[in-house]
Design an enzyme around this catalytic site. Sequence first.
Site, PDB file in Angstrom:
ATOM      1  N   MET A  79      -9.843   8.004   7.987  1.00 12.76           N
ATOM      2  CA  MET A  79     -10.159   8.609   6.681  1.00 12.76           C
ATOM      3  C   MET A  79     -11.222   9.699   6.830  1.00 12.76           C
ATOM      4  O   MET A  79     -12.138   9.790   6.007  1.00 12.76           O
ATOM      5  CB  MET A  79     -10.670   7.506   5.708  1.00 12.76           C
ATOM      6  CG  MET A  79      -9.638   6.442   5.448  1.00 12.76           C
ATOM      7  SD  MET A  79     -10.301   5.015   4.600  1.00 12.76           S
ATOM      8  CE  MET A  79     -11.054   4.094   5.924  1.00 12.76           C
ATOM      9  N   LYS A 138      -3.502   2.730  -2.316  1.00 10.35           N
ATOM     10  CA  LYS A 138      -4.295   3.903  -2.640  1.00 10.35           C
ATOM     11  C   LYS A 138      -3.963   5.022  -1.654  1.00 10.35           C
ATOM     12  O   LYS A 138      -3.498   4.785  -0.559  1.00 10.35           O
ATOM     13  CB  LYS A 138      -5.768   3.569  -2.538  1.00 10.35           C
ATOM     14  CG  LYS A 138      -6.071   2.807  -1.261  1.00 10.35           C
ATOM     15  CD  LYS A 138      -7.298   1.963  -1.422  1.00 10.35           C
ATOM     16  CE  LYS A 138      -7.547   1.098  -0.218  1.00 10.35           C
ATOM     17  NZ  LYS A 138      -6.893  -0.161  -0.178  1.00 10.35           N
ATOM     18  N   ASP A 176       0.840  -1.203   0.000  1.00  9.63           N
ATOM     19  CA  ASP A 176       0.000   0.000   0.000  1.00  9.63           C
ATOM     20  C   ASP A 176       0.869   1.245   0.000  1.00  9.63           C
ATOM     21  O   ASP A 176       2.022   1.201   0.412  1.00  9.63           O
ATOM     22  CB  ASP A 176      -0.818   0.041   1.296  1.00  9.63           C
ATOM     23  CG  ASP A 176      -2.061  -0.795   1.182  1.00  9.63           C
ATOM     24  OD1 ASP A 176      -2.321  -1.329   0.108  1.00  9.63           O
ATOM     25  OD2 ASP A 176      -2.768  -0.887   2.206  1.00  9.63           O
TER      26      ASP A 176
HETATM   27  C1  LIG Z   1      -7.431   2.535   4.514  1.00  9.69           C
HETATM   28  S1  LIG Z   1      -7.236   3.024   6.159  1.00  9.69           S
HETATM   29  C2  LIG Z   1      -6.130   1.811   6.723  1.00  9.69           C
HETATM   30  C3  LIG Z   1      -6.079   1.698   8.201  1.00  9.69           C
HETATM   31  C4  LIG Z   1      -5.062   0.688   8.654  1.00  9.69           C
HETATM   32  N1  LIG Z   1      -5.443  -0.637   8.266  1.00  9.69           N
HETATM   33  C5  LIG Z   1      -4.835   0.752  10.164  1.00  9.69           C
HETATM   34  O1  LIG Z   1      -5.087  -0.236  10.868  1.00  9.69           O
HETATM   35  O2  LIG Z   1      -4.319   1.772  10.619  1.00  9.69           O
HETATM   36  C6  LIG Z   1      -6.249   4.461   5.971  1.00  9.69           C
HETATM   37  C7  LIG Z   1      -6.458   5.452   7.074  1.00  9.69           C
HETATM   38  O3  LIG Z   1      -5.798   5.037   8.234  1.00  9.69           O
HETATM   39  C8  LIG Z   1      -5.362   6.174   8.971  1.00  9.69           C
HETATM   40  N2  LIG Z   1      -3.899   6.101   9.100  1.00  9.69           N
HETATM   41  C9  LIG Z   1      -3.088   5.169   8.604  1.00  9.69           C
HETATM   42  N3  LIG Z   1      -1.816   5.388   8.988  1.00  9.69           N
HETATM   43  C10 LIG Z   1      -1.832   6.512   9.733  1.00  9.69           C
HETATM   44  C11 LIG Z   1      -0.840   7.246  10.441  1.00  9.69           C
HETATM   45  N4  LIG Z   1       0.441   6.861  10.443  1.00  9.69           N
HETATM   46  N5  LIG Z   1      -1.225   8.355  11.124  1.00  9.69           N
HETATM   47  C12 LIG Z   1      -2.524   8.715  11.155  1.00  9.69           C
HETATM   48  N6  LIG Z   1      -3.496   8.059  10.510  1.00  9.69           N
HETATM   49  C13 LIG Z   1      -3.164   6.969   9.805  1.00  9.69           C
HETATM   50  C14 LIG Z   1      -5.805   7.386   8.196  1.00  9.69           C
HETATM   51  O4  LIG Z   1      -7.078   7.752   8.659  1.00  9.69           O
HETATM   52  C15 LIG Z   1      -5.888   6.826   6.799  1.00  9.69           C
HETATM   53  O5  LIG Z   1      -6.738   7.589   5.999  1.00  9.69           O
END
Ligand SMILES: C[S@@+](CC[C@H](N)C(=O)[O-])C[C@H]1O[C@@H](n2cnc3c(N)ncnc32)[C@H](O)[C@@H]1O
Length: 467
Positions: free
Chosen positions: A386, A272, A250
């Site tokens: 998100m 994405k 990803d």
């Molecule tokens: C498709 S989701 C995936 C979430 C992922 N599977 C998880 O457990 O963190 C993507 C969203 O996760 C959050 N996200 C992922 N990594 C992040 C980070 N390092 N800091 C803040 N938000 C994060 C954001 O809201 C982002 O838009």
Amino acid sequence: MRLFPAFFQMDDAHVVIFGNGPEAERKTRLVAKTPARISLVAHALPRWAESFGEQISLIQPRQAGQALDTARFTIIALETEAEVQWAHELARAYGVPVNAVDRKDLCDFTIPSLLDRGDVVAAVATGGAAPVIAKDIRAKLESLLPERVGALAALAERWRPAVKAAIDDGTARRHFWETALRGPVAEAVYANQDARAEALMGETLERFAQGTDRAELGPVHIVGAGPGDPELLTLKAFRLIQQADVVFHDKLVSAEILDMIRRDAERVPVGKSKGEHLVPQDGIHELMIAASREGKRVVRLKGGDPFVFGRGGEEVDALREAGIEAHVVPGISSALGCAASAKLPLTHRDHAQSVTFVTGHAQKGGVPDLDWAGLAKPHQTVVVFMGVGTAGIIAGKLQEAGLSGETPVGVIENGTRANEKRAFGELANLPAIIEKRGIKGPALLIIGTVAKLPAEAQQQIIEEALA
Ligand SMILES: C[S@@+](CC[C@H](N)C(=O)[O-])C[C@H]1O[C@@H](n2cnc3c(N)ncnc32)[C@H](O)[C@@H]1O
């Protein structure tokens, strides 16, 4: 190379340890992990020795010579200089290799920093020059060697005669071991599925013996890469990334983690960002299935945890339908990573008795149809993934459902990474806070009274700095 590494054979061995203090105890514990019989030379058997049962016996100092006569090696852990010299001379007289604790000058051999995985043992030594370096290297090895690699070696040993009998040709035999010990058999052992590993070993051997050694399909590993900080990767994820022939990753997976992929492995970005799909979900499934059918070791590497807004479930289903086994390795979700980084407890006895993870992004765009009344109830924390683009609508919906506009909120962007940004404020001002801090995402919205705690702590730090 001033040190020559060699391993003592310890079946039927006898080891003499001089002393009954804490150092003697430490060394006894180490030696007692082997099948060796231990003679402890001391005037009395200390309490700690009782737990070793019959493996250990007390030898009076005047009978130490007799004990040394059959010793494979001896360890001197005595207190006074006179005692150490006495034991050392005695051991020399019997020609027994000596390790004297903290007396490098009297040592025939040193005891390295050890990594014990049963039949697999790794040892690191610096000749006493820098034990800390040896310990650090050992820690790195720890992350490379699966916990059950010893069990895998033991399985290989059990099967060795059968394999030799079934496959005559040496090259074919080597190919068999490479397939068996690097593929599904190894994975089954690492997953504590010993019976399955035995069955797979039998099947693999039969295939090779009949000359139909088609590569096994899968498993494909769907691996959580955590929120970004490479140190938050699990040991299992690290091992699988390093073994993979191809990694479909990803966009959210950090560069430091991508650097851990083997140089000769393929890295395929499929992820994405903000709804922009580099490869559509079905395409990702097809790529994984095709690579697995080519016999490649496939890792699908996803940000955070694969099963938290990660579409990991869909990928497991697609692989299953294609007849390919999927293994899932959990990762630290960004919700947990961000909360820890900002010292923001998601639950707290005084503030929040539950925590709910929601998405701020509907499948067809806009805000999803959430249970706003439920989310607006007090004594809970709501974490929105998100939700940067829809923060204004989310704040409005929650207030309409009865949540106070003064409810504390925290916004954490790029949590656990070097470029992490945090902002705190109140629900009514959520969009303004995001705009003022220039937060674009990836970010989490954390809504609830717990978000006041880090804000207060930060305010206190600012006030202290100004005082
Ligand atoms: C498709 S989701 C995936 C979430 C992922 N599977 C998880 O457990 O963190 C993507 C969203 O996760 C959050 N996200 C992922 N990594 C992040 C980070 N390092 N800091 C803040 N938000 C994060 C954001 O809201 C982002 O838009």
